[in-house]
Design an enzyme around this catalytic site. Sequence first.
Site, PDB file in Angstrom:
ATOM      1  N   SER A 134      -3.626   2.224  -2.350  1.00  0.00           N
ATOM      2  CA  SER A 134      -3.042   2.999  -1.333  1.00  0.00           C
ATOM      3  C   SER A 134      -3.878   3.714  -0.615  1.00  0.00           C
ATOM      4  O   SER A 134      -4.750   4.328  -0.483  1.00  0.00           O
ATOM      5  CB  SER A 134      -2.689   4.229  -2.273  1.00  0.00           C
ATOM      6  OG  SER A 134      -1.219   5.097  -1.649  1.00  0.00           O
ATOM      7  N   LYS A 160      -0.950  -0.803   0.259  1.00  0.00           N
ATOM      8  CA  LYS A 160       0.520   0.067   0.416  1.00  0.00           C
ATOM      9  C   LYS A 160      -0.129   1.432   1.443  1.00  0.00           C
ATOM     10  O   LYS A 160      -1.066   1.876   1.326  1.00  0.00           O
ATOM     11  CB  LYS A 160       0.483   0.814  -0.859  1.00  0.00           C
ATOM     12  CG  LYS A 160       1.403   2.267  -0.839  1.00  0.00           C
ATOM     13  CD  LYS A 160       1.740   2.506  -2.321  1.00  0.00           C
ATOM     14  CE  LYS A 160       1.648   4.126  -2.628  1.00  0.00           C
ATOM     15  NZ  LYS A 160       2.093   4.610  -3.826  1.00  0.00           N
ATOM     16  N   LYS A 162       0.665   4.736   3.578  1.00  0.00           N
ATOM     17  CA  LYS A 162       1.582   6.037   3.445  1.00  0.00           C
ATOM     18  C   LYS A 162       2.153   6.040   4.800  1.00  0.00           C
ATOM     19  O   LYS A 162       1.252   5.925   5.786  1.00  0.00           O
ATOM     20  CB  LYS A 162       0.366   7.184   3.085  1.00  0.00           C
ATOM     21  CG  LYS A 162      -0.154   7.235   1.658  1.00  0.00           C
ATOM     22  CD  LYS A 162       1.080   7.600   0.728  1.00  0.00           C
ATOM     23  CE  LYS A 162       0.518   7.726  -0.743  1.00  0.00           C
ATOM     24  NZ  LYS A 162       1.311   8.213  -1.615  1.00  0.00           N
ATOM     25  N   ASP A 188       4.793   4.032   1.712  1.00  0.00           N
ATOM     26  CA  ASP A 188       5.210   5.024   0.711  1.00  0.00           C
ATOM     27  C   ASP A 188       5.403   6.094   1.477  1.00  0.00           C
ATOM     28  O   ASP A 188       4.395   6.657   2.193  1.00  0.00           O
ATOM     29  CB  ASP A 188       3.983   5.162  -0.374  1.00  0.00           C
ATOM     30  CG  ASP A 188       4.529   6.382  -1.331  1.00  0.00           C
ATOM     31  OD1 ASP A 188       5.759   6.799  -1.240  1.00  0.00           O
ATOM     32  OD2 ASP A 188       3.727   6.637  -2.420  1.00  0.00           O
ATOM     33  N   GLU A 213       8.783   2.764  -0.550  1.00  0.00           N
ATOM     34  CA  GLU A 213       8.606   3.781  -1.603  1.00  0.00           C
ATOM     35  C   GLU A 213       9.344   5.050  -1.283  1.00  0.00           C
ATOM     36  O   GLU A 213       8.690   5.782  -0.189  1.00  0.00           O
ATOM     37  CB  GLU A 213       7.265   3.813  -2.269  1.00  0.00           C
ATOM     38  CG  GLU A 213       7.153   4.241  -3.405  1.00  0.00           C
ATOM     39  CD  GLU A 213       5.425   4.490  -4.020  1.00  0.00           C
ATOM     40  OE1 GLU A 213       4.768   3.643  -3.611  1.00  0.00           O
ATOM     41  OE2 GLU A 213       5.271   5.284  -4.614  1.00  0.00           O
ATOM     42  N   ASP A 238       9.990   6.530  -6.826  1.00  0.00           N
ATOM     43  CA  ASP A 238       8.794   7.210  -7.518  1.00  0.00           C
ATOM     44  C   ASP A 238       9.134   8.547  -7.801  1.00  0.00           C
ATOM     45  O   ASP A 238       9.739   8.591  -9.052  1.00  0.00           O
ATOM     46  CB  ASP A 238       7.645   7.136  -6.485  1.00  0.00           C
ATOM     47  CG  ASP A 238       6.325   7.739  -6.916  1.00  0.00           C
ATOM     48  OD1 ASP A 238       6.344   8.656  -8.092  1.00  0.00           O
ATOM     49  OD2 ASP A 238       5.273   7.853  -6.300  1.00  0.00           O
ATOM     50  N   LYS A 262       4.828   5.996 -13.089  1.00  0.00           N
ATOM     51  CA  LYS A 262       3.762   6.590 -13.346  1.00  0.00           C
ATOM     52  C   LYS A 262       3.816   7.372 -14.642  1.00  0.00           C
ATOM     53  O   LYS A 262       4.874   8.265 -14.769  1.00  0.00           O
ATOM     54  CB  LYS A 262       3.584   7.761 -12.273  1.00  0.00           C
ATOM     55  CG  LYS A 262       3.038   7.151 -11.071  1.00  0.00           C
ATOM     56  CD  LYS A 262       2.982   8.476  -9.985  1.00  0.00           C
ATOM     57  CE  LYS A 262       2.882   7.757  -8.682  1.00  0.00           C
ATOM     58  NZ  LYS A 262       2.816   8.752  -7.429  1.00  0.00           N
ATOM     59  N   GLY A 290      -0.324   5.580  -9.475  1.00  0.00           N
ATOM     60  CA  GLY A 290      -1.437   6.136  -9.811  1.00  0.00           C
ATOM     61  C   GLY A 290      -1.533   7.676  -9.150  1.00  0.00           C
ATOM     62  O   GLY A 290      -0.489   7.873  -8.555  1.00  0.00           O
TER      63      GLY A 290
HETATM   64  O1  OSB Z   1       3.165   8.562  -4.071  1.00  0.00           O
HETATM   65  O2  OSB Z   1       2.006   7.200  -5.281  1.00  0.00           O
HETATM   66  C1  OSB Z   1       2.347   8.451  -4.652  1.00  0.00           C
HETATM   67  C2  OSB Z   1      -1.294   9.736  -5.109  1.00  0.00           C
HETATM   68  C3  OSB Z   1      -1.048  11.032  -5.250  1.00  0.00           C
HETATM   69  C4  OSB Z   1       0.357  11.422  -5.407  1.00  0.00           C
HETATM   70  C5  OSB Z   1       1.337  10.518  -5.249  1.00  0.00           C
HETATM   71  C6  OSB Z   1       1.184   9.442  -4.773  1.00  0.00           C
HETATM   72  C7  OSB Z   1      -0.364   9.012  -4.715  1.00  0.00           C
HETATM   73  C8  OSB Z   1      -1.006   7.585  -4.222  1.00  0.00           C
HETATM   74  C9  OSB Z   1      -2.154   7.053  -4.716  1.00  0.00           C
HETATM   75  O3  OSB Z   1      -0.259   6.918  -3.728  1.00  0.00           O
HETATM   76  C10 OSB Z   1      -2.002   6.489  -5.867  1.00  0.00           C
HETATM   77  C11 OSB Z   1      -3.404   6.118  -6.736  1.00  0.00           C
HETATM   78  O4  OSB Z   1      -4.118   5.416  -6.018  1.00  0.00           O
HETATM   79  O5  OSB Z   1      -3.956   6.522  -7.541  1.00  0.00           O
HETATM   80 MG    MG Z   2       4.535   7.280  -4.101  1.00  0.00          MG
END
Ligand code: OSB
Ligand code: MG
Length: 367
Positions: A134, A160, A162, A188, A213, A238, A262, A290
């Site tokens: 991510s 991925k 953001k 995402d 996402e 999510d 998750k 994650g």
């Molecule tokens: O939206 O998936 C998410 C991290 C913290 C809170 C929400 C998200 C995320 C990530 C990172 O996208 C996920 C990871 O690499 O652990």
């Molecule tokens: Mg997410």
Amino acid sequence: MKLTGVELRRIAMPLVSPFRTSFSTQTSRDILLLRVVTDAGEGWGECVALSDPRYSPEYVDGAADALRRFLIPAIAGEGLDATQVAARLHQFKGHQMAKAALEMGVLDAELRAEGRSLARELGAVSTRVPSGVSVGIMDSIDELLDAVDGYLDEGYVRIKLKIQPGWDIEPVRAVRERFGDDVLLQVDANTAYTLRDARRLAALDAFDLLLIEQPLEEDDIVGHADLARQVQTPICLDESITSAQSAAAAIRLGATSVVNIKPGRVGGYLEARRIHDVCAANGVPVWCGGMLETGLGRAANVALAALPGFTLPGDTSGSGRYYSDDITEPFVLEEGHLAVPTGPGLGVTPREDALRERTTHTEWIAV
Ligand code: OSB
Ligand code: MG
């Protein structure tokens, strides 16, 4: 099994680089670990709640309070069994991340005592899982391209990005142009858009993304169903998915055609497996999300991601993605994959010295 007590242990984990999303910028992670002590031995739980309630309603101090005040006392007494933890905690609304951490610790203790691995218990069918990463929002496209270049060099098999309004089409276009059409790519939004942005989101269709996402607010299941009819790229929820029941509803309404699972967000690994099963029965692919876990939560996520319905690479990155010095033996990519732990329980334990060095507070909750 019978619970003796639970140690709440707070650790401070500096990130290797700031992680920016549409909801916050994190530079360090304040993590609540649970050392669950029973008459059969110990187990570790990791609570994925963040410091502030910006991703979900939970936050780490609130989770600790719910655990100390309600959740831990509710599992005291004879006959403790990991499969019954969720039922005993059901009387309390919400607090999925706190509940998940407690169930994880009990499950680890139980499996360790019996010499069984979490992967096997959950129904894992693979010995390694593909690693996605991510990638946070950056100050410039150049900085983003450098970051993605580095991750691809390390072997990550899926990227991925953001996104948020103003950081969406251009970064996606730049990554596609620079790295080509073969890179598995998804985005995402962490709820940063509204239905009025449907045309802008549909513009992402040109880039052959695996999925978008959580574009809209978590409660807006019907909005996601409407959006899904206006964009070609699959919608993946999510934040909206907090249980097997909400997953089934979102699928039925056409709000999601892929699900990010998750365990913390849904109340634990056992509920996560139920979501996997619901999705599999509906032909909906899933992947493991994650929450910047330490090696403890990462080990459990990797076990879950080895179930057969996890057909897309997850945010199961190596420890080094976030931490230069994990509290367990680090998870390291091998040909873009992480090995599924095979030892009893989680298959990993914290290194005493690393744990001590990172600990900011401990509290013993006797029952
Ligand atoms: O939206 O998936 C998410 C991290 C913290 C809170 C929400 C998200 C995320 C990530 C990172 O996208 C996920 C990871 O690499 O652990
Ligand atoms: Mg997410």
